[in-house]
Design a protein around this motif. Structure first.
Motif, mmCIF file in Angstrom:
data_model
loop_
_atom_site.group_PDB
_atom_site.id
_atom_site.type_symbol
_atom_site.label_atom_id
_atom_site.label_comp_id
_atom_site.label_asym_id
_atom_site.label_seq_id
_atom_site.Cartn_x
_atom_site.Cartn_y
_atom_site.Cartn_z
ATOM 1 N N LEU A 128 0.842 -1.187 0.000
ATOM 2 C CA LEU A 128 0.000 0.000 0.000
ATOM 3 C C LEU A 128 0.880 1.241 0.000
ATOM 4 C CD1 LEU A 128 -2.643 -0.859 2.777
ATOM 5 C CD2 LEU A 128 -2.564 -1.656 0.404
ATOM 6 N N ARG A 132 -8.785 -4.301 -3.738
ATOM 7 C CA ARG A 132 -9.776 -3.280 -4.102
ATOM 8 C C ARG A 132 -10.327 -2.583 -2.869
ATOM 9 N NH1 ARG A 132 -11.115 -7.488 -7.754
ATOM 10 N NH2 ARG A 132 -12.833 -8.201 -6.425
ATOM 11 N N TYR A 182 -8.814 -2.081 0.080
ATOM 12 C CA TYR A 182 -7.829 -1.128 0.601
ATOM 13 C C TYR A 182 -7.729 0.103 -0.296
ATOM 14 C CZ TYR A 182 -5.880 -4.210 4.229
ATOM 15 O OH TYR A 182 -5.698 -4.972 5.356
ATOM 16 N N GLU A 183 -7.708 -0.114 -1.606
ATOM 17 C CA GLU A 183 -7.510 1.001 -2.523
ATOM 18 C C GLU A 183 -8.666 1.991 -2.475
ATOM 19 O OE1 GLU A 183 -4.958 1.193 -6.477
ATOM 20 O OE2 GLU A 183 -6.727 -0.078 -6.660
ATOM 21 N N TYR A 204 -2.678 4.004 -3.552
ATOM 22 C CA TYR A 204 -2.913 2.845 -4.404
ATOM 23 C C TYR A 204 -2.457 1.597 -3.671
ATOM 24 C CZ TYR A 204 2.068 3.032 -5.536
ATOM 25 O OH TYR A 204 3.422 3.067 -5.461
ATOM 26 N N ALA A 205 -2.904 0.449 -4.170
ATOM 27 C CA ALA A 205 -2.518 -0.852 -3.614
ATOM 28 C C ALA A 205 -2.136 -1.755 -4.772
ATOM 29 C CB ALA A 205 -3.677 -1.461 -2.822
ATOM 30 N N GLU A 206 -1.211 -2.673 -4.512
ATOM 31 C CA GLU A 206 -0.800 -3.624 -5.540
ATOM 32 C C GLU A 206 -0.300 -4.889 -4.868
ATOM 33 O OE1 GLU A 206 2.287 -1.818 -7.800
ATOM 34 O OE2 GLU A 206 3.626 -1.589 -6.093
#
Length: 272
Positions: free
Chosen positions: A120, A186, A188-189, A196-198
């Motif tokens: 995050l 999704r 968290y984002e 953003y999160a990935e």
């Protein structure tokens, strides 16, 4: 490699944050060496999947493949634990039967390119709270941040450990075994304070397995890949099997490509 339960994160993330660790090169090579693989003899009983199955076991492969199916079916942030276990058991039995029928398939493992970790990029008050409270935090002693929605989601998803990169405002979260990783990302984002999160993922390519089920039949594709896999694998070979009623059939590739279940798996993974 993904962290082990109760220890701090030790992986190597990639992505737009530009965050890198000294262990990244070793991680990439390790990830391309192969996924989790079987350690049970062909035809052996496969245990039900649970949170404690060891990496490198048939049960871990089966859990990974069960999770993929459930993630395709549901947008809930938690996977159905009962279905996770039931599907894992069925998939484990199917893999064991196929490998008994064709021992060469024991050299092809299901590979998880994504760990159970999310990266995050935080901002504002949430960033300040996380950096201030979680530096060097251990899974057993992570204080709440005071950001109610963030804390509640962490608890729901079974947050086990964190790594905070204070200068960049990034945090790596290691989540529980029932976390639906795409849905969690999704969730968290969508939160205030998360830029953003990935996923924390491994680079390169490798052999893999994909499965689906329809009408009581399991459709299983083994993808054997080799030759400079850190850069994308030069050579690839697909093998197709169905399993129904304890019986295994090997399906010739030309015929398999005309079967809807196989065609859908190939399309989903971009396998040719």
């Amino acid at each position: 490699m993904p962290m082990h339960r109760g220890r701090r994160w030790a992986g190597g993330p990639l992505g737009p944050a530009g965050v890198a660790f000294a262990a990244l090169s070793a991680l990439a090579l390790a990830g391309c060496a192969g996924g989790v693989g079987p350690d049970l003899p062909a035809g052996a009983n496969v245990p039900a999947v649970d949170d404690a199955v060891p990496l490198g076991s048939t049960a871990a492969e089966a859990r990974l493949l069960a999770d993929r199916i459930l993630q395709r079916e549901s947008d809930d942030v938690l996977l159905d634990g009962a279905r996770q276990r039931a599907l894992g058991h069925e998939i484990g039995r199917a893999l064991a039967l196929i490998r008994e029928r064709d021992p060469a398939m024991a050299a092809v493992f299901a590979r998880d390119r994504h760990s159970r970790e999310l990266i995050l990029q935080l901002e504002g008050a949430l960033r300040d709270r996380v950096v201030g409270l979680w530096r060097d935090g251990e899974a057993s002693a992570l204080p709440h941040t005071g950001q109610a929605a963030f804390d509640a989601l962490n608890e729901t998803l079974g947050l086990r450990a964190v790594m905070v990169l204070a200068r960049s405002g990034s945090v790596v979260l290691s989540l529980g075994e029932r976390a639906n990783m795409p849905a969690a990302l999704r969730a968290y984002e969508a939160m205030d304070g998360v830029d953003y999160a990935e996923p924390n993922y491994y680079v390169g390519d490798d052999s893999d397995i994909e499965v689906t089920t329809s009408g009581g039949t399991w459709y299983v594709v083994f993808r054997r890949a080799w030759g400079d896999c850190p850069s994308g694998c030069i050579y690839r070979e697909l093998s197709f099997f169905t399993v129904a009623g304890g019986e295994v059939e090997r399906v010739e590739p030309a015929r398999a490509r005309g079967i809807d279940a196989f065609a859908a798996l190939l399309e989903m993974r971009g396998w040719r």
